[in-house]
Design a protein around this motif. Structure first.
Motif, mmCIF file in Angstrom:
data_model
loop_
_atom_site.group_PDB
_atom_site.id
_atom_site.type_symbol
_atom_site.label_atom_id
_atom_site.label_comp_id
_atom_site.label_asym_id
_atom_site.label_seq_id
_atom_site.Cartn_x
_atom_site.Cartn_y
_atom_site.Cartn_z
ATOM 1 N N THR A 290 4.926 -36.018 -18.221
ATOM 2 C CA THR A 290 5.278 -36.896 -19.337
ATOM 3 C C THR A 290 4.048 -37.668 -19.810
ATOM 4 O O THR A 290 3.064 -37.832 -19.069
ATOM 5 C CB THR A 290 6.360 -37.907 -18.921
ATOM 6 N N GLU A 291 4.131 -38.175 -21.029
ATOM 7 C CA GLU A 291 3.027 -38.990 -21.552
ATOM 8 C C GLU A 291 2.806 -40.228 -20.696
ATOM 9 O O GLU A 291 1.662 -40.564 -20.340
ATOM 10 C CB GLU A 291 3.333 -39.399 -22.996
ATOM 11 N N GLU A 535 2.361 -30.447 -26.876
ATOM 12 C CA GLU A 535 1.808 -31.190 -28.003
ATOM 13 C C GLU A 535 2.230 -32.656 -27.997
ATOM 14 O O GLU A 535 1.439 -33.545 -28.326
ATOM 15 C CB GLU A 535 2.231 -30.535 -29.324
ATOM 16 N N ASP A 536 3.478 -32.924 -27.633
ATOM 17 C CA ASP A 536 3.941 -34.309 -27.631
ATOM 18 C C ASP A 536 3.174 -35.149 -26.610
ATOM 19 O O ASP A 536 2.762 -36.283 -26.906
ATOM 20 C CB ASP A 536 5.444 -34.368 -27.333
ATOM 21 N N VAL A 537 3.005 -34.600 -25.406
ATOM 22 C CA VAL A 537 2.303 -35.348 -24.361
ATOM 23 C C VAL A 537 0.829 -35.516 -24.721
ATOM 24 O O VAL A 537 0.268 -36.613 -24.622
ATOM 25 C CB VAL A 537 2.453 -34.645 -22.994
ATOM 26 N N GLY A 539 -0.615 -35.359 -27.693
ATOM 27 C CA GLY A 539 -0.731 -36.276 -28.822
ATOM 28 C C GLY A 539 -0.533 -37.716 -28.407
ATOM 29 O O GLY A 539 -1.228 -38.627 -28.898
ATOM 30 N N GLY A 540 0.415 -37.947 -27.502
ATOM 31 C CA GLY A 540 0.638 -39.300 -27.014
ATOM 32 C C GLY A 540 -0.567 -39.842 -26.260
ATOM 33 O O GLY A 540 -0.913 -41.023 -26.392
#
Length: 587
Positions: A290-291, A535-537, A539-540
């Motif tokens: 997770t981020e 990508e979400d992690v 990018g975060g």
């Protein structure tokens, strides 16, 4: 169960177990095969560290210390007189006293059961009769081929027979190394007991034909990574005066488990400090997928690695304080929701933290620039396993073994890789480069000092639960070794992953600390990630201020592990799929 970074050492270790040998017999057999089949990652002239438990004392982790010290003539004044401001990353000036072979033979003598000739037979066979060469070995040779041909002719003769780089999968041999091992066995043959025969081989290594050849080889001036030519300083007295040994492990408690590492002459306690910091967070902060988890882990690693630079070395390190709950709580409070780009060692009463020069790029001294020759610029850039582009480079090996009785060993051999220094023709290997991890500045905890060990990155791990060893694991990777082991520990201890799931999962590491290897640069706020993190992690992490480098989907980490459940005796093993080279086996 056996697991390592190459299928042939795993197979050799497992063959020993199948024929009644114990984990120590198996690990030693596999280690000598690693010298043969991964010569770009380790060699007999290098070093190793291990952590093990015996079936008789399953709750007492012991460190196998195979890190040699600086030779007596290796003074900072001598290196500066040679026109150097850093210890070179390659060439004989970077060589510590070779320690790997003596350490492995010590372990075999004290805890193994097999005779020396039987244990070494696997490595002798592959060196004498041949083994399929890895494409990565060929790529390493290609990268330094011009250097070999123009400056290191003995290396060209050994690794480029007929002036040609062997192809991927081609059968290659090292008869000189096979003969070296056979001569050790011959030197031991007349001794009256198994233990005496192993000790006779150790003496021959430290004082006999091997030692003489190593000491003579450094007297020939040759090209170093500085771009200049130098003689080495290793002497017969240095080799005769060193013996490997055992030490108590450094430990920390984390979520009901005891994690055991080397002392602070290695980087292992940095993992313990990171775990102590993370232990105060809720589980949701500890998920590497997770981020929030990746950010928290990266920030904790930066703090621990800053302390590594500030305090660690073969000297008086205030480790009890660095691992204390009080100190960890203060470090934990420094973590915010933003990525730090600062070098932030902690304050220890009575100790002044060393603040290293923070080079974001390295310009060699004028002498080196004016004399720089072919192939010198990128030569021997140490052990970093990931370049800024994410490209994998050679570094280290690893092997884990557990047997039916509960003996368990985790070991990380390294150094003495084929690109370290000119090959010694009569031995079939070269010297290591561990001294590049020292500083030439006075007053640091890891200043180059005769008789002192350089602070090594080699950092195997044992995990205990309920007073008994349950996991042996480790990874190559220089500064990244503990950083890649940490997500494994979090995923198995907190996240409930199986060993193979934890190794397969996407990983990351920070480059926001001074590198341990020449040219000792760093990237403030740097984070290298596998693209599979998502990508979400990713990018975060970037929004939080991390300077992210994408390494590819399957690029980071070469972990292996073996696991034993003390309650049932059930064994497991796992190995890294990246590069399709690591292998786990067992029954």
């Amino acid at each position: 169960m056996s697991a390592s970074t190459h299928w042939l050492p795993t197979a050799a270790a497992q063959a020993v177990l199948e024929r009644g040998g114990n984990a120590f017999d198996a690990a030693v057999a596999g280690a000598f095969v690693l010298h043969v089949v991964e010569p770009h990652l380790n060699g007999p002239g290098g070093d190793m560290t291990g952590v093990f438990v015996t079936a008789d004392e399953p709750g007492k982790p012991v460190v196998l210390m195979g890190q040699g010290p600086a030779p007596e003539a290796a003074t900072a004044e001598h290196y500066r007189a040679e026109g150097l401001d850093l210890v070179p990353g390659s060439g004989a000036l970077a060589a510590a006293v070779p320690a790997a072979v003596d350490a492995w033979l010590l372990l075999l003598r004290d805890h193994g059961t097999w005779e020396l000739d039987a244990v070494l037979d696997f490595a002798i066979g592959y060196a004498r009769d041949g083994h399929p060469m890895l494409g990565r070995v060929g790529a390493t040779i290609a990268a330094v081929a011009e250097l070999f041909q123009e400056h290191w002719p003995t290396s060209a003769e050994l690794w480029m027979p007929g002036g040609r780089i062997p192809a991927d999968g081609e059968l290659v041999r090292n008869p000189a190394y096979a003969r070296t091992l056979e001569r050790l066995i011959e030197a031991a043959a007349g001794a009256p007991s198994r233990e005496a025969r192993i000790d006779a081989a150790r003496r021959e290594w430290r004082e006999g034909f091997v030692a003489r050849a190593m000491a003579e080889s450094v007297q020939v001036p040759h090209r170093h990574s500085s771009g200049t030519d130098h003689r080495g300083v290793l002497a017969l007295a240095d080799l005769a005066g060193f013996e490997a040994g055992y030490e108590a492990a450094a430990t920390v408690e984390f979520r009901g488990h005891t994690i055991a590492k080397t002392g602070p002459w290695g980087q292992g306690p940095a993992l313990l400090q990171t775990l102590a910091i993370l232990d105060g967070f809720e589980d949701r902060f500890l998920d590497p997928s997770t981020e929030l988890g990746a950010h928290t882990i990266l920030e904790a690693q930066k703090l621990a690695l800053a302390d590594r630079e500030a305090y660690y070395g073969d000297t008086g390190v205030p480790l009890d304080y660095l691992l204390s709950e009080e100190y960890a709580a203060g470090r934990r409070a420094m973590i915010t929701n933003r990525a730090s780009h600062e070098f932030r060692p902690g304050q220890v009463p009575g100790h002044e933290p060393y603040l290293p020069p923070l080079r974001t790029e390295y310009a060699p001294p004028a002498l080196a620039r004016s004399a720089a020759g072919v192939g010198a610029a990128g030569l021997g850039a140490g052990e970093p396993s990931v370049a800024p582009t994410g490209e994998t480079r050679g570094d280290t090996c690893h092997i884990d073994v557990v047997d039916r009785w509960g003996n368990m060993v985790s070991a990380t051999p390294s150094g003495g890789w084929l690109q370290s220094s000119p090959a010694i023709p009569e031995l079939g290997f070269c010297l290591g480069t561990r001294l590049q991890m020292t500083w030439l500045e006075p007053g640091t905890p890891s200043t180059l000092t005769p008789g002192k060990r350089p602070r090594t990155t080699l950092t195997p791990t044992l995990v205990l639960r309920g007073g008994r060893a349950v996991t042996a694991l480790g990874s190559p990777g220089g500064d990244q070794q503990d950083q890649w082991q940490l997500p494994y520990l979090l995923r198995t201890i907190v996240g409930g992953y199986s060993p193979q799931q934890a190794i397969d999962a996407p990983t990351f590491h920070t480059t926001s600390m001074p590198g341990s290897f020449w040219p000792r640069t760093w990237e403030p706020g740097g984070a290298v990630v596998e693209d599979r993190l998502g990508e979400d992690v990713i990018g975060g992490l970037e929004r939080r201020g991390h300077v992210v480098t994408r390494a590819g989907d399957w690029a980071l980490g070469r972990l292996s592990a073996v696991v034993r459940d003390p309650a049932t005796g059930i064994l497991q093993a796992a190995a890294n799929p990246r590069g399709t080279q690591g292998y786990a086996a067992g029954r």
